[in-house]
Scaffold this motif. Structure first.
Motif, PDB file in Angstrom:
ATOM      1  N   VAL A  41       0.836  -1.334  -0.052  1.00 49.08           N
ATOM      2  CA  VAL A  41       0.132  -0.088  -0.101  1.00 49.08           C
ATOM      3  C   VAL A  41       0.919   1.232  -0.056  1.00 49.08           C
ATOM      4  N   PRO A  46      -2.988   6.048  -3.632  1.00 44.67           N
ATOM      5  CA  PRO A  46      -3.904   4.715  -3.528  1.00 44.67           C
ATOM      6  C   PRO A  46      -4.044   4.132  -5.044  1.00 44.67           C
ATOM      7  N   THR A  82      -5.526  -3.098  -1.333  1.00 40.79           N
ATOM      8  CA  THR A  82      -5.118  -2.493  -2.152  1.00 40.79           C
ATOM      9  C   THR A  82      -5.920  -2.157  -3.319  1.00 40.79           C
ATOM     10  N   ARG A  85      -8.607   0.242  -2.573  1.00 41.05           N
ATOM     11  CA  ARG A  85      -7.922   1.740  -2.487  1.00 41.05           C
ATOM     12  C   ARG A  85      -8.269   2.143  -3.952  1.00 41.05           C
ATOM     13  N   TYR A  86      -7.551   1.386  -4.881  1.00 37.04           N
ATOM     14  CA  TYR A  86      -7.529   1.609  -6.203  1.00 37.04           C
ATOM     15  C   TYR A  86      -8.987   2.096  -6.889  1.00 37.04           C
ATOM     16  N   GLN A  88     -11.501   3.184  -5.098  1.00 38.23           N
ATOM     17  CA  GLN A  88     -11.953   4.427  -4.652  1.00 38.23           C
ATOM     18  C   GLN A  88     -11.364   5.543  -5.475  1.00 38.23           C
ATOM     19  N   LEU A 115      -8.256   3.690   5.130  1.00 34.98           N
ATOM     20  CA  LEU A 115      -8.685   3.613   3.741  1.00 34.98           C
ATOM     21  C   LEU A 115      -8.807   5.224   3.472  1.00 34.98           C
ATOM     22  N   PRO A 116      -8.853   5.604   1.974  1.00 40.17           N
ATOM     23  CA  PRO A 116      -9.077   6.861   1.978  1.00 40.17           C
ATOM     24  C   PRO A 116     -10.251   7.503   2.240  1.00 40.17           C
ATOM     25  N   THR A 119     -14.082   6.519   1.174  1.00 41.85           N
ATOM     26  CA  THR A 119     -14.390   4.939   0.762  1.00 41.85           C
ATOM     27  C   THR A 119     -15.525   4.496   1.321  1.00 41.85           C
TER      28      THR A 119
END
Length: 266
Positions: A41, A46, A82, A85-86, A88, A115-116, A119
């Motif tokens: 990460v 992200p 991972t 995050r991508y 989002q 998490l961002p 999310t």
């Protein structure tokens, strides 16, 4: 000991899990399970995916829907979130679910690698197969656009998650135009990969394969990504996936996957 080297014991597998700095970036971290690196990460970006097979899965997500368009996604095997995050980062506001049987693992990741902001991801502690039928209802939709199965590591994979009947159950909750994306880690010879690819071909109209070119010889251990869908692999999609890498890259359509299976069995 820094907070990012805290270790927790996983109750189901009995393995230890810890988060460590990746050693090459200021905000990058690695999730290690049982002494083996499992996920990476980058908290500052992200959208960055370090591991090659995860990058290939991200590329498949990119062809399912344009950047910025929300999707529904289920992650069977949470890891370090991972790909949550991508999605989002590239498709903000997408509704997601992460399913993991290890209660301690999501708690560790969420505490130290949050998490961002914004999310929308539910975390379900359950066996992946047991949770599959409930995925659409939990996401508030009739069917799911992307289901990512990232649990397999050769013949040590849980048998009930590698059965053809389970792939049929997943198909029942997959949206038209959606995809089941399966990461298959295997030893040289690729006997487990061959079995999984054939099972998918028996259930789905189209099965693609994304892998490093040297994996197609069957002489090396590594990861291959299988994509099961109702959509054929068009020339445009193949060109996009090849161009996105990581390189050297191979992208096979349904007929080429069948040919590969026959070559590996010969």
């Amino acid at each position: 000991m820094s907070e990012f080297s805290k270790t927790v014991q996983l109750s189901v597998s009995g393995a230890s899990a810890r988060i460590l700095p990746d050693g090459f970036s200021d905000r990058g971290y690695v999730l290690e399970i049982g002494g083996a690196e499992q996920s990476h990460v980058d908290l500052s970006d992200p959208s960055y995916i370090f591991y090659e097979y995860l990058r290939r899965i991200g590329n498949v997500i990119d062809v399912l829907a344009p950047a910025g368009e929300t999707i529904t996604a289920a992650h069977l095997g949470a890891g370090a979130f991972t790909l949550v995050r991508y999605i989002q980062a590239t498709r903000p506001g997408s509704a997601q679910i992460a399913v993991d049987i290890e209660r301690e693992l999501p708690s560790l990741v969420m505490e130290y690698l949050p998490l961002p902001s914004g999310t929308n991801c539910q975390v379900i502690i359950d066996d992946a197969r047991a949770a599959t039928g409930e995925l659409p209802a939990r996401l508030g939709t009739e069917a799911v656009n992307a289901i990512i199965l990232d649990i397999f590591s050769g013949w040590s994979a849980p048998e009930h998650l590698a059965e053809q009947s389970y792939y049929s159950e997943i198909k029942d909750v997959l949206a038209p135009g959606g995809a089941l994306i399966v990461n298959v880690g295997d030893d040289a010879g690729l006997t487990f990969f061959t079995a999984q690819a054939q099972s998918l071909l028996n259930v789905y109209e189209h099965v693609w394969c994304l892998a490093p070119t040297d994996m197609l010889t069957g002489k090396n251990a590594g990861n291959l990504v299988l994509v099961a869908t109702d959509q054929p692999l068009t020339d445009e999609t193949r060109a996009h996936l090849l161009g996105a890498g990581p390189h050297p890259a191979a992208v096979l359509d349904t007929h080429e996957v069948q040919d590969l299976i026959e070559d590996l069995r010969a």
